[in-house]
Design an enzyme around this catalytic site. Structure first.
Site, PDB file in Angstrom:
ATOM      1  N   LYS A  29      42.042  49.618  58.103  1.00 13.86           N
ATOM      2  CA  LYS A  29      42.067  48.166  57.984  1.00 13.86           C
ATOM      3  C   LYS A  29      43.546  47.779  57.982  1.00 13.86           C
ATOM      4  CE  LYS A  29      41.194  44.132  55.236  1.00 13.86           C
ATOM      5  NZ  LYS A  29      41.124  43.595  53.864  1.00 13.86           N
ATOM      6  N   GLY A  54      41.645  36.462  47.594  1.00 12.77           N
ATOM      7  CA  GLY A  54      41.370  36.304  46.166  1.00 12.77           C
ATOM      8  C   GLY A  54      41.239  34.881  45.688  1.00 12.77           C
ATOM      9  N   ASN A  64      35.935  41.623  47.858  1.00 13.20           N
ATOM     10  CA  ASN A  64      36.496  42.437  46.781  1.00 13.20           C
ATOM     11  C   ASN A  64      36.558  41.639  45.481  1.00 13.20           C
ATOM     12  OD1 ASN A  64      39.502  44.536  46.395  1.00 13.20           O
ATOM     13  ND2 ASN A  64      37.813  44.177  45.010  1.00 13.20           N
ATOM     14  N   THR A  65      37.485  40.687  45.388  1.00 14.10           N
ATOM     15  CA  THR A  65      37.760  40.007  44.127  1.00 14.10           C
ATOM     16  C   THR A  65      36.526  39.341  43.534  1.00 14.10           C
ATOM     17  OG1 THR A  65      40.043  39.610  44.819  1.00 14.10           O
ATOM     18  CG2 THR A  65      39.199  38.264  43.010  1.00 14.10           C
TER      19      THR A  65
END
EC number: 2.8.1.10
Length: 253
Positions: A98, A159, A207-208
């Site tokens: 990535k 995020g 993710n976050t």
């Protein structure tokens, strides 16, 4: 027929990719990955001690069950990103990457010039490259042209949990792409993930929103369901909006 996500000739059942940062512990991360049923798990190379086979992150991710996708998070230039990818491959991690090049530590927006430069080098060296980019349709086509396996446009800053603020541009990218489009960054809820899949995105990376939730394991399952619902809605055919009412039960005289 089975609805697979196909990236670089590999087939995956799940359209949810999961990041591994910000979890309170590796054990919570492992349980969240299991609950999400994700099959691609991305790991920041700068957080992994490649000299330690028992690194506390990699030790909780079964490489026989998940595709470990190294990422170049923290790289500020193409040269740094390429060096990190080469290092990961030399230590036996998959030759998948990535690609992230983010020179501004405050907003973490990807550098389009350095990203394209790094992608050209890594593709020529045999890497399967999944580049993180701004929602720029022109750049997306350039990256497809040099041989990237996907493009990963941001929905909003990393995020931020703002959702898909770049919807119009992502729609253009999806329309023009001949490779999978993975919406990456800024998704804050399962509804955001569902929206991306409803638009025709092939997958999302989260993710976050999972790691920082009060219950990451439950949130991972919620995102799994959101992705599944969005994909099913897209395949079923979402009706067009209307400015006027349409009776669901017309009267017959």
């Amino acid at each position: 027929m089975k609805d697979f996500l196909a990236i670089a000739k590999k087939k995956f059942n799940s359209r949810l990719l999961l990041g591994t940062g910000k979890f309170s512990s590796p054990k919570v991360m492992k349980k969240a990955i299991e609950a999400s049923e994700a099959e691609i798990v991305t790991v920041a190379l700068r957080r992994v001690d490649l000299n330690d086979p028992g690194d506390h992150i990699l030790g909780f991710i079964n490489p026989k069950k998940y595709l470990i996708l190294p990422n170049t998070s923290g790289a500020r230039t193409a040269d740094e990103a390429v060096r990190l990818a080469r290092l990961a491959r030399s230590f036996g991690l998959p030759a998948w990457v990535k690609l992230e090049v983010t020179p501004d530590p405050r907003f973490l927006l990807p550098d389009p010039i350095e990203t394209l430069k790094a992608a050209e080098i890594l593709v020529k060296e045999g890497f399967t490259v999944l580049p993180y980019i701004n929602a720029d349709p022109v750049l997306a086509k350039r990256l497809e042209g040099v041989g990237c396996a996907t493009v990963m446009p941001l929905g909003s800053p990393i995020g931020s949990a703002q959702g898909i603020k770049t919807k119009e541009n992502i729609a253009i990218i999806i329309e023009q792409a001949n490779i999978p489009v993975v919406v990456d960054a800024g998704l804050g809820s399962p509804a955001h993930a569902a929206e991306a899949l409803e638009m025709g995105a092939d997958a999302v990376l989260v993710n976050t929103a999972i790691a920082a939730a009060d219950d990451p394991i439950a949130m991972a399952e919620a995102f799994k369901l959101g992705v599944m619902a969005g994909r099913k809605a897209y395949l079923a055919g979402i009706i067009a909006g209307s400015q006027i009412a349409r009776a669901s039960s017309p009267l017959h005289l």
